[in-house]
Design an enzyme around this catalytic site. Structure first.
Site, PDB file in Angstrom:
ATOM      1  N   GLU A  64       0.823  -1.218   0.000  1.00 24.83           N
ATOM      2  CA  GLU A  64       0.000   0.000   0.000  1.00 24.83           C
ATOM      3  C   GLU A  64       0.854   1.263   0.000  1.00 24.83           C
ATOM      4  O   GLU A  64       0.520   2.256  -0.655  1.00 24.83           O
ATOM      5  CB  GLU A  64      -0.947  -0.015   1.195  1.00 24.83           C
ATOM      6  CG  GLU A  64      -2.091  -1.018   1.084  1.00 24.83           C
ATOM      7  CD  GLU A  64      -1.672  -2.448   1.371  1.00 24.83           C
ATOM      8  OE1 GLU A  64      -2.451  -3.380   1.073  1.00 24.83           O
ATOM      9  OE2 GLU A  64      -0.546  -2.641   1.903  1.00 24.83           O
ATOM     10  N   HIS A 123     -11.541  -6.469   8.112  1.00 26.82           N
ATOM     11  CA  HIS A 123     -12.226  -6.165   6.857  1.00 26.82           C
ATOM     12  C   HIS A 123     -13.500  -5.352   7.099  1.00 26.82           C
ATOM     13  O   HIS A 123     -14.439  -5.439   6.305  1.00 26.82           O
ATOM     14  CB  HIS A 123     -12.577  -7.448   6.092  1.00 26.82           C
ATOM     15  CG  HIS A 123     -11.380  -8.220   5.630  1.00 26.82           C
ATOM     16  ND1 HIS A 123     -10.687  -9.070   6.446  1.00 26.82           N
ATOM     17  CD2 HIS A 123     -10.756  -8.251   4.427  1.00 26.82           C
ATOM     18  CE1 HIS A 123      -9.690  -9.618   5.773  1.00 26.82           C
ATOM     19  NE2 HIS A 123      -9.704  -9.130   4.542  1.00 26.82           N
TER      20      HIS A 123
END
Length: 337
Positions: A60, A129
């Protein structure tokens, strides 16, 4: 006009901007051949080629650093962080580099990048998540933070974000990708094709950042919310039988202060709702804004309904999720105060 869910609307927005501007490029983990984990970029690599739509390593920080360099050199990168829970390794690049670039260069350089990321719970994703980290980005000068609640807004806001010359973090509530979830998890999903905001123009259009939408006019109290919680709040208003005005912020920064202030001064009461954790959540900033601007109009204390200050639980998802029962209770409390 065409019936679209949020996935299709997001895909349409990216497709539209890529067609209009050859400098728009798309990349991230699995966004190319695979079309993204939620298929938001499906078909774009086939249409525009591997030089404009491509997969990145699982890094990321690397994704964000690459996007900043692309932006400085004239491209308009649209990156995907596969889940908002994994955006933290990119946080330093966003805060220290992208957000500060225009200021530190005296306006000589800027970073016209868009960071898309699915957020929120309601899918039994557990603690890794299901997070809603939007308040961390609203704290950063130089970043813009957006979270749509429906397909029509998603397309218009995303086109605006991509064409913006400053970095925009575009959070997509994954629980409403396929339908306007109202918090009643025991009921069948209602598809966007049966909702008015699921009718989306196939052509180019924009929705300005910093302009909220009043999704339900009312006189008794004001509800300020965004994302999935817009639909939960509408369900809670019907359940509580309170004449509430429901405001969908759409973009958190820039914030539509005028719409908030006008509504609260009219109603004299305010409830703030978001899915993220309570402490230092964006609701705290909204409470401060209402208190500062509407103090003499308030007839009752401001109430917040939020997630709890815990990791997002898997087994107790619906105890954590601020559903219509919790919101309706707050509405009644403020209305009767």
């Amino acid at each position: 006009m065409a019936a679209m869910n949020m996935i299709q609307a997001i895909n349409s927005a990216i497709d539209t901007t890529m067609e209009r501007d050859e400098n728009v490029v798309v990349f991230g983990e699995d966004v190319g051949y695979f079309g993204g984990v939620f298929r938001c970029t499906a078909g774009l690599q086939k249409k525009y080629g591997k030089k404009r739509v491509f997969d990145s390593p699982i890094s990321e920080g690397g994704i964000m650093a690459t996007a900043i360099g692309m932006g400085v050199y004239g491209l308009r990168p649209v990156t995907e962080i596969q889940f908002a829970d994994y955006i933290y390794p990119a946080f330093d690049q966003l805060v220290s580099e992208a957000a500060r670039l225009r200021y530190r260069s005296g306006g000589e350089f800027f970073a016209p990048l868009t960071v898309r990321s699915p957020c929120g719970g309601g899918i039994f994703g557990g603690q890794t998540h299901s997070q809603s980290p939007e308040s961390m980005f609203t704290h950063v000068c130089g970043l813009k933070t957006v979270m749509p609640s429906n397909p029509y807004d998603a397309k218009g806001l995303l086109i605006t974000a991509i064409e913006d010359d400053d970095p925009v973090v575009f959070f997509e509530p994954k629980r409403i990708y396929n339908g306007p979830f109202d918090g009643h998890h025991e009921r069948p999903l209602t598809p966007w094709s049966k909702h008015a905001m699921g009718e989306v123009p196939e052509a180019y259009y924009k929705i300005p950042l910093g302009k909220a939408a009043i999704v339900r006019p009312g006189e008794k109290l004001t509800v300020i919310t965004y994302g999935t919680m817009v639909h939960v709040c509408l369900a809670a208003v019907e359940q509580a039988q309170v004449d509430a005005e429901v405001i969908d912020l759409r973009s958190l920064l820039p914030l539509d202060l005028d719409t908030i202030v006008d509504s609260v001064k009219k109603t004299g009461r305010c409830v703030i709702v978001h899915e993220a954790t309570r402490t230092c959540g964006f609701g705290a900033e909204l409470m401060a804004v209402v208190q500062e601007n509407c103090f003499w109009s308030l007839e009752a204390p401001i109430e917040r309904v939020t997630g709890w200050d815990t990791p997002y639980p898997h087994a107790l998802e619906w105890a954590y999720f601020p559903g219509p029962d919790r919101v309706a209770k707050a509405l009644k409390k403020v209305a009767e105060a």
